[in-house]
Design an enzyme around this catalytic site. Structure first.
Site, PDB file in Angstrom:
ATOM      1  N   ASP A   9     -20.119  18.995   2.148  1.00 44.58           N
ATOM      2  CA  ASP A   9     -21.576  19.126   2.330  1.00 44.58           C
ATOM      3  C   ASP A   9     -21.972  20.614   2.258  1.00 44.58           C
ATOM      4  OD1 ASP A   9     -20.206  19.671   4.745  1.00 44.58           O
ATOM      5  OD2 ASP A   9     -21.922  19.107   5.978  1.00 44.58           O
ATOM      6  N   HIS A 247     -14.233  26.878   9.345  1.00 48.17           N
ATOM      7  CA  HIS A 247     -13.741  25.513   9.575  1.00 48.17           C
ATOM      8  C   HIS A 247     -13.091  24.877   8.334  1.00 48.17           C
ATOM      9  CE1 HIS A 247     -16.074  25.587  13.283  1.00 48.17           C
ATOM     10  NE2 HIS A 247     -17.137  25.935  12.583  1.00 48.17           N
TER      11      HIS A 247
END
Ligand code: BDR
Ligand code: CA
Length: 324
Positions: A9, A247
């Site tokens: 995303d 991340h």
């Protein structure tokens, strides 16, 4: 070579994970699938197309994925973290033909199924957004559980190093955005490794490190620097971290260097209702007490610790082109 489908995303840290893959000599990127999350599906798909056009081989396509979770309302985009355009508000060009040349006609979950079937036992599915596309693929073709090589997700928080969540005191963003989908992904009979906040928040890239990447990493290094400016400011303002959590790149690092991570094995369930919605709870296999909600589910791997210096060296060497 590791064949990869990257479900994403984009997203600042997603884009850093994508260039990590395009630069890594042992990764063959098969395709990129988009999902809502850090921004709307229109924005994340546009960003995925922009990134593959700029950084990936001409064969790499983008398949547009889910615009909303399985059963819930779509979470609001988070422009204060990823920018209004999802890529730190760097200036983006208008894509020729709206990016259509790079867009696959199939929805993301169908693309995932077809590619897993085309390359049985070879595809590494790396998912770094909400797990909706993976759940839809599982529902449409459960046999992919036996045909995929492995699934690596960036998601969850398991309480290691005091890390509990980043969207609530008990939930991480990718899981919280579609907890039902995440629970299905963990329960499935495929090999899942969760690279959660426990390890991603340990692996901080500070400003000096990012500046070295800018100096030595050529066009890609400059991109990493530019795209991370607003994201870094968010980290400074919100948690006093002079640097960024990277991340999604940690999921890629796990693929090429699993020895950098310490793993705990055991079934993982996701809380899907109530105050703790989105919480990921593992029953370690060393725990003898009966717990049917876990005992009837698949055992998966959760990363509980990371060699931070090893991770930072791997990312740096890959971007500047000196990786082994
Ligand atoms: C995850 O949420 C997104 O905002 C990031 O891109 C990452 O995948 C971290 O919780
Ligand atoms: Ca992401």
């Amino acid at each position: 070579m590791h064949k990869v489908i990257f479900d994403t995303d984009p997203g600042v840290d997603d884009s850093m994970a994508l260039v990590f893959q395009t630069r890594h000599p042992e990764i063959e990127l098969i395709g990129v699938t988009s999902v809502f999350g850090n921004a709307t599906i229109e924005t994340t798909t546009r960003n995925a197309v922009y990134l593959v056009e700029r950084f990936a081989d001409p064969t790499v396509v983008v398949a547009r994925g889910a615009g909303k979770p399985l059963r819930r309302a779509t979470p609001e985009p988070i422009p204060h973290i990823h920018g209004h355009n999802g890529l730190g508000d760097i200036v983006l060009p208008t894509l020729a033909d709206g990016g259509r040349a790079r867009l696959d006609a199939r929805p993301a979950h169908r693309f995932i199924i077809d590619e897993i079937r085309k390359h049985p036992h070879e595809i590494n599915l790396i998912a770094v957004g909400p797990m909706t596309n993976l759940a839809l693929a599982l529902q449409e073709d459960p046999e992919i559980q036996q045909l995929v090589k492995q699934v690596i997700i960036m998601g969850g928080a398991f309480g290691m190093n005091g890390v509990l969540g980043n969207v609530s005191p008990c939930a991480e963003a990718n899981i919280s955005a579609d907890p039902e989908a995440a629970d299905q992904v963990f329960a499935a009979a495929w090999k899942v490794t969760a690279v959660g906040l426990d390890v991603t928040q340990k692996a901080i890239m500070d400003t000096a490190y990012l500046d070295r990447i800018r100096q030595h990493g050529g066009e890609v290094g400059q991109f990493v620097w530019d795209v991370s400016r607003l994201y870094e400011q968010f980290h400074i303002d919100s948690s006093g971290v002079h640097g960024i959590y990277v991340h999604d790149s940690s999921a890629v690092a796990y693929l090429v260097a699993p020895e950098l991570y310490r793993i705990r094995r055991g079934a993982v369930r996701v809380v899907v209702e109530g105050l703790a919605v989105g919480q990921t709870i593992q029953k370690p296999e060393s725990m003898g007490v009966p717990a049917p909600d876990w005992d009837n589910s698949s055992k998966q791997d959760v990363c509980v610790d990371v060699d931070v210096d090893g991770f930072l060296k791997l990312y740096f060497d890959t971007i500047v082109g000196t990786a082994a």
